[in-house]
Enzyme design. Structure first.
Site, short mmCIF file in Angstrom:
data_model
loop_
_atom_site.label_atom_id
_atom_site.label_comp_id
_atom_site.label_asym_id
_atom_site.label_seq_id
_atom_site.Cartn_x
_atom_site.Cartn_y
_atom_site.Cartn_z
N LYS A 1 0.83 -1.21 0.00
CA LYS A 1 0.00 0.00 0.00
C LYS A 1 0.86 1.26 0.00
O LYS A 1 1.91 1.29 0.63
CB LYS A 1 -0.90 0.00 1.24
CG LYS A 1 -1.86 -1.18 1.29
CD LYS A 1 -2.62 -1.24 2.61
CE LYS A 1 -1.75 -1.58 3.77
NZ LYS A 1 -2.48 -1.84 5.01
N THR B 1 -7.77 9.37 8.04
CA THR B 1 -7.44 8.09 7.38
C THR B 1 -7.23 6.98 8.42
O THR B 1 -6.56 6.00 8.15
CB THR B 1 -6.16 8.24 6.52
OG1 THR B 1 -5.11 8.76 7.37
CG2 THR B 1 -6.37 9.16 5.34
N GLY C 1 -7.79 3.74 10.11
CA GLY C 1 -8.47 2.50 9.73
C GLY C 1 -8.55 2.23 8.24
O GLY C 1 -9.25 1.31 7.82
N THR C 2 -7.83 2.99 7.43
CA THR C 2 -7.89 2.75 5.98
C THR C 2 -7.37 1.35 5.63
O THR C 2 -7.95 0.66 4.80
CB THR C 2 -7.05 3.79 5.20
OG1 THR C 2 -5.76 3.90 5.81
CG2 THR C 2 -7.72 5.14 5.17
N GLY C 3 -6.28 0.95 6.30
CA GLY C 3 -5.69 -0.36 6.01
C GLY C 3 -6.63 -1.49 6.39
O GLY C 3 -6.81 -2.45 5.63
N CYS C 4 -7.24 -1.37 7.57
CA CYS C 4 -8.19 -2.41 8.04
C CYS C 4 -9.37 -2.49 7.09
O CYS C 4 -9.82 -3.58 6.70
CB CYS C 4 -8.72 -2.06 9.43
SG CYS C 4 -7.45 -1.81 10.67
N1 LIG Z 1 -5.08 10.53 1.74
C1 LIG Z 1 -5.43 9.44 1.03
N2 LIG Z 1 -6.24 9.55 -0.06
C2 LIG Z 1 -6.59 8.45 -0.77
N3 LIG Z 1 -6.18 7.20 -0.49
C3 LIG Z 1 -5.36 7.03 0.57
C4 LIG Z 1 -4.95 8.11 1.40
N4 LIG Z 1 -4.14 7.62 2.40
C5 LIG Z 1 -4.08 6.28 2.22
N5 LIG Z 1 -4.80 5.91 1.11
C6 LIG Z 1 -5.00 4.55 0.62
O1 LIG Z 1 -5.55 3.82 1.73
C7 LIG Z 1 -5.08 2.47 1.73
C8 LIG Z 1 -4.37 2.18 3.03
O2 LIG Z 1 -3.08 2.71 2.94
P1 LIG Z 1 -2.05 2.97 4.08
O3 LIG Z 1 -0.70 2.80 3.45
O4 LIG Z 1 -2.35 4.28 4.72
O5 LIG Z 1 -2.38 1.76 5.08
P2 LIG Z 1 -2.17 1.60 6.63
O6 LIG Z 1 -1.00 2.44 7.05
O7 LIG Z 1 -2.08 0.15 6.88
O8 LIG Z 1 -3.50 2.18 7.25
P3 LIG Z 1 -3.99 2.15 8.82
O9 LIG Z 1 -2.81 1.78 9.67
O10 LIG Z 1 -4.54 3.49 9.11
O11 LIG Z 1 -5.09 1.13 8.90
C9 LIG Z 1 -4.22 2.35 0.48
O12 LIG Z 1 -5.02 1.89 -0.58
C10 LIG Z 1 -3.74 3.78 0.24
O13 LIG Z 1 -3.35 3.98 -1.10
C1 LIG Z 2 -7.01 -2.67 16.74
C2 LIG Z 2 -6.30 -1.99 15.65
N1 LIG Z 2 -5.92 -2.71 14.58
C3 LIG Z 2 -5.28 -2.10 13.55
C4 LIG Z 2 -4.99 -0.76 13.60
C5 LIG Z 2 -4.22 -0.11 12.46
O1 LIG Z 2 -4.93 0.88 11.86
C6 LIG Z 2 -5.41 -0.02 14.74
N2 LIG Z 2 -5.17 1.31 14.85
N3 LIG Z 2 -6.06 -0.67 15.73
#
Ligand SMILES: Nc1ncnc2c1ncn2[C@@H]1O[C@H](COP(=O)(O)OP(=O)(O)OP(=O)(O)O)[C@@H](O)[C@H]1O
Ligand SMILES: Cc1ncc(CO)c(N)n1
Length: 269
Positions: free
Chosen positions: A174, A208, A210-213
């Site tokens: 990502k 952003t 929880g975007t990854g989850c």
């Molecule tokens: N500002 C943004 N606008 C659009 N898409 C975004 C933005 N920030 C992140 N993304 C997208 O969101 C998804 C999650 O990316 P990210 O690399 O932030 O994951 P993460 O760090 O695991 O997230 P989190 O830890 O918050 O759950 C990817 O598809 C990324 O391209």
């Molecule tokens: C419980 C939990 N899982 C994953 C993440 C990563 O976004 C978070 N902040 N909290």
């Protein structure tokens, strides 16, 4: 029958990440959501105030209850806390033959709080990677898993391939943390056949959390409905981008995305 989908992860009392985000996502995507809680976190949009792991016995019991009654069409893992819990979860997934499996190798929360112990990472590589149909690291997580620094697109492709060589069937690296493309959010998918880039607009928003989850849950829901991987990732990426664009202003820090926007008939007025 409606697909039944499982998340094995930590909770977020703030409702925007972890199991809460996963279940909200499953609900909006018309699959039946189930959960195995590995840890409870005291958390909000400002940060993580506490992590309270559940006992190994409690984790195993939840997995047994699910295996005893439900057909798991697809599952994901998230925050797994430490090496012992990673092993317990991997053992269960193997024993109950649950698949397809999406592994979100959660290590650090947005605010910098460590969500798993350092020795858990070795255990994820050894026990979970070989079971993963897809692993979805962000850039810092990919650097750890591939043991290399990531600066360029070429580095991203190389890291994704390296992680695949360590046992995962596919890797979605990502690009939320990618500073080279300030207007775009670009994710790199490596499968055994090819590399595919998924590009969306980057929104200049702090919301952003929880975007990854949410992304890994969206992919899990699509896989449960029978979608091929690349199509599932594209659908998930499109929906997540919309959810970021419509993030509600909730909390006083990094707020959650709009899970309501994930509905196919979502109304944005
Ligand atoms: N500002 C943004 N606008 C659009 N898409 C975004 C933005 N920030 C992140 N993304 C997208 O969101 C998804 C999650 O990316 P990210 O690399 O932030 O994951 P993460 O760090 O695991 O997230 P989190 O830890 O918050 O759950 C990817 O598809 C990324 O391209
Ligand atoms: C419980 C939990 N899982 C994953 C993440 C990563 O976004 C978070 N902040 N909290």
């Amino acid at each position: 029958m409606r697909p039944q989908v499982l998340t094995i992860a930590g909770t977020d009392s703030g409702g925007g990440a972890g199991i809460q985000a996963d279940l909200k996502t499953f609900e909006e995507r018309d699959v039946f959501g189930m959960s195995v809680v590995v840890a409870v976190t005291a958390q909000n949009t400002k940060g993580v105030q506490g992590v309270y792991p559940l006992s190994i016995e409690a984790i195993e019991a939840q997995m047994r209850s699910i295996a005893d009654d439900f057909t798991v069409s697809a599952l994901k893992t998230g925050m797994l806390v430490d090496a012992e819990r990673v092993e317990t979860v991997a053992d269960g997934i193997r024993r109950f033959v649950w698949r397809p499996l999406v592994v979100d190798p959660v290590m650090v929360a947005k605010g910098g709080a460590h969500l798993v112990a350092p020795e858990a990472i070795e255990s994820i590589i050894r026990n979970l990677l070989p079971l993963a149909d897809l692993i979805t690291p962000n850039t810092p997580e990919a650097e750890v898993l591939a043991e290399m620094t990531i600066r360029s697109d070429e580095d991203r492709e190389k890291a994704a391939k390296k992680i695949m060589m360590r046992g995962a069937r596919a890797v979605l690296l990502k690009g939320g943390h990618d500073k080279n493309h300030p207007d775009k959010a670009r994710d790199c998918l490596a499968t055994k056949d090819r590399i595919t880039w998924f590009t969306a607009n980057r929104y200049p928003t702090p919301h952003t959390h929880g975007t990854g989850c949410t992304l890994s849950s969206l992919i899990t829901a699509e896989l449960a409905k029978g979608s091929p991987l690349e199509k599932g990732v594209q659908t998930a990426k499109d929906l997540l981008t919309r959810a970021i664009a419509h993030a509600p202003e909730i909390g006083h820090g990094h707020g959650p995305v709009s899970h309501w926007s994930l509905r196919s008939d979502a109304n944005h007025d």
